[in-house]
Design an enzyme around this catalytic site. Structure first.
Site, PDB file in Angstrom:
ATOM      1  N   ILE A 109       7.230   4.015   4.989  1.00 41.16           N
ATOM      2  CA  ILE A 109       7.668   4.405   6.330  1.00 41.16           C
ATOM      3  C   ILE A 109       9.106   3.936   6.511  1.00 41.16           C
ATOM      4  O   ILE A 109       9.470   2.843   6.078  1.00 41.16           O
ATOM      5  CB  ILE A 109       6.753   3.809   7.424  1.00 41.16           C
ATOM      6  CG1 ILE A 109       7.113   4.383   8.799  1.00 41.16           C
ATOM      7  CG2 ILE A 109       6.788   2.282   7.420  1.00 41.16           C
ATOM      8  CD1 ILE A 109       6.100   4.031   9.889  1.00 41.16           C
ATOM      9  N   VAL A 140       8.523  -0.424   3.251  1.00 43.19           N
ATOM     10  CA  VAL A 140       9.449  -0.111   4.336  1.00 43.19           C
ATOM     11  C   VAL A 140      10.699   0.495   3.708  1.00 43.19           C
ATOM     12  O   VAL A 140      11.302  -0.097   2.814  1.00 43.19           O
ATOM     13  CB  VAL A 140       9.812  -1.367   5.148  1.00 43.19           C
ATOM     14  CG1 VAL A 140      10.830  -1.005   6.233  1.00 43.19           C
ATOM     15  CG2 VAL A 140       8.568  -1.979   5.770  1.00 43.19           C
ATOM     16  N   LYS A 141      11.067   1.684   4.177  1.00 40.46           N
ATOM     17  CA  LYS A 141      12.210   2.385   3.602  1.00 40.46           C
ATOM     18  C   LYS A 141      13.501   1.976   4.315  1.00 40.46           C
ATOM     19  O   LYS A 141      13.589   2.057   5.547  1.00 40.46           O
ATOM     20  CB  LYS A 141      12.022   3.899   3.702  1.00 40.46           C
ATOM     21  CG  LYS A 141      10.905   4.433   2.829  1.00 40.46           C
ATOM     22  CD  LYS A 141      10.731   5.926   2.989  1.00 40.46           C
ATOM     23  CE  LYS A 141      11.775   6.711   2.251  1.00 40.46           C
ATOM     24  NZ  LYS A 141      11.477   8.171   2.287  1.00 40.46           N
ATOM     25  N   ILE A 142      14.481   1.584   3.520  1.00 46.21           N
ATOM     26  CA  ILE A 142      15.798   1.212   4.026  1.00 46.21           C
ATOM     27  C   ILE A 142      16.825   2.040   3.277  1.00 46.21           C
ATOM     28  O   ILE A 142      16.833   2.059   2.045  1.00 46.21           O
ATOM     29  CB  ILE A 142      16.074  -0.290   3.822  1.00 46.21           C
ATOM     30  CG1 ILE A 142      15.068  -1.132   4.607  1.00 46.21           C
ATOM     31  CG2 ILE A 142      17.503  -0.643   4.233  1.00 46.21           C
ATOM     32  CD1 ILE A 142      15.216  -2.630   4.394  1.00 46.21           C
TER      33      ILE A 142
END
Length: 377
Positions: A109, A140-142
């Protein structure tokens, strides 16, 4: 006997992830079927995927009405809806996560893309998403913007798994891998178990050809036209060569001795955008161990039907191709392509596209809340 092309791809060391998620896909059993029948072992999402899911069908109507009755505003509703889908997908993939010792069974996400150039807010958002979803198989997408690089290291140091997204250049990819090693070292100093901390680096593929081909067509020479469709695969192969280099270094070996897992390259944007190219191009030509290929469902079915999982170079079509790939970029420069500008343009457009999709998502939910009688949209 039918050829199991996706099975062959998986056996070659490529983890097959689906680049899509929706409430309908979860509730209908479609995602479970893809896990069972198509070797799918993970899912990626992004703001565009959620904007599309929310704008179609009625799967979210009851949830939105419930949130409207509780007085939730637009931002809270979007957060609740998206994290619920991701949490449920994490639960669906939990057996795969356990069976692969955390390598696969992952669901991603993305942080609010409007924060892509803000280090502190990106880090805080990542921590909040991690706590809200509350599943060990979350990524967690960064985004790999200049400001995102230190956010990646900082987030990993807190024991949070990260999918680094929007990587276009090998130079930026090296910064991402260095941030991963920084994050692992920080996590170790903070007392985290390195064997439980993982990451993937999402290296975008087809968009490179789209941008470079456009510029080659504008140049118009025979030399330029002969290079169409070559940039993306060459770029990804150079990235894999960089991966092999970094994850055989002494610095990496010291971390691996403490239980760390390598940050696998993830081939993203692998749906073919040019109809003149084979629809399985960005899968067929990037078969190599220790990678992920996240595909739209259309591409997944195309690979299952007619992917070229054969030939002298199968199953490894990437290692040993560094010099050949580098020559492509030498030729592109000689033809007049400004490679640095290509990658900067793609990064900026990637962030802008996700920002636009996020705004569309907020607008869609605002309208749904109004329809449900909230009046706060």
């Amino acid at each position: 006997m039918a050829v199991d092309r996706l099975g062959a791809l998986s056996a070659a060391g490529v983890s097959i992830w689906l680049d899509d998620l929706s409430r309908e896909r979860l509730e209908s059993g479609n995602l479970a079927e893809l896990i069972r029948d198509k070797h799918v072992v993970g899912v990626t999402t992004n703001p565009t995927i959620f904007a599309t899911a929310l704008s179609k069908g009625e799967s979210y109507d009851a949830h939105v009405r419930e949130l409207a009755a509780r007085g939730a505003d637009v931002d809270a509703t979007v957060r609740e809806i998206t994290t619920t889908d991701v949490r449920n997908a994490c639960d669906l993939f939990r057996d795969i996560f356990e069976a692969t010792d955390g390598v696969d069974g992952r669901v991603s996400i993305e942080v609010d893309p409007r924060l892509a150039h803000d280090l502190d807010k990106t880090t805080a958002e990542a921590q909040d998403l991690w706590k809200t979803v509350d599943r060990p198989n979350l990524y967690v997408k960064i985004p790999a913007t200049q400001e995102g690089i230190p956010a990646i290291a900082k987030t990993l140091a807190e024991g949070i798994n990260v999918n680094v997204t929007l990587i276009f250049s090998v130079e930026r990819y090296r910064e991402v891998m260095n941030a991963y090693l920084d994050g692992l070292e920080g996590a170790k100093a903070n007392g985290h178990d390195l064997s439980k901390l993982t990451s993937v680096a999402s290296f975008f593929v087809s968009r490179v050809d789209t941008e470079v081909d456009k510029r080659l067509d504008a140049i118009g020479t025979d030399e330029a036209k002969a290079l169409r469709g070559k940039a993306a695969i060459a770029n990804a192969r150079l990235a894999y060569a960089a991966f092999e280099e970094v994850f055989s270094s002494d610095r990496w070996k010291a971390l691996a001795a403490q239980g760390a897992k390598p940050q696998r390259p993830l081939w993203a944007s692998t749906g073919t955008k040019n109809p003149d190219y084979p629809d399985t191009l960005y899968v067929d030509e990037l078969v190599v161990a220790d990678t992920v290929n996240t595909m739209p469902e259309k591409t997944l079915h195309a690979v299952a039907d007619h992917g070229r999982m054969s030939g002298d170079s199968f199953p490894d079509k990437v290692t040993g191709t560094k010099d050949e790939a580098a020559q492509v970029y030498t030729d592109l420069s000689a033809a007049g392509i400004d490679i640095d500008d290509v990658f900067l343009t793609l990064e900026n457009e990637g962030v802008e596209k996700f920002e636009k999709s996020w705004v569309e998502l907020l607008d869609t939910v605002s309208g749904q809340l109004d329809k449900a009688g909230n009046g706060k949209g």
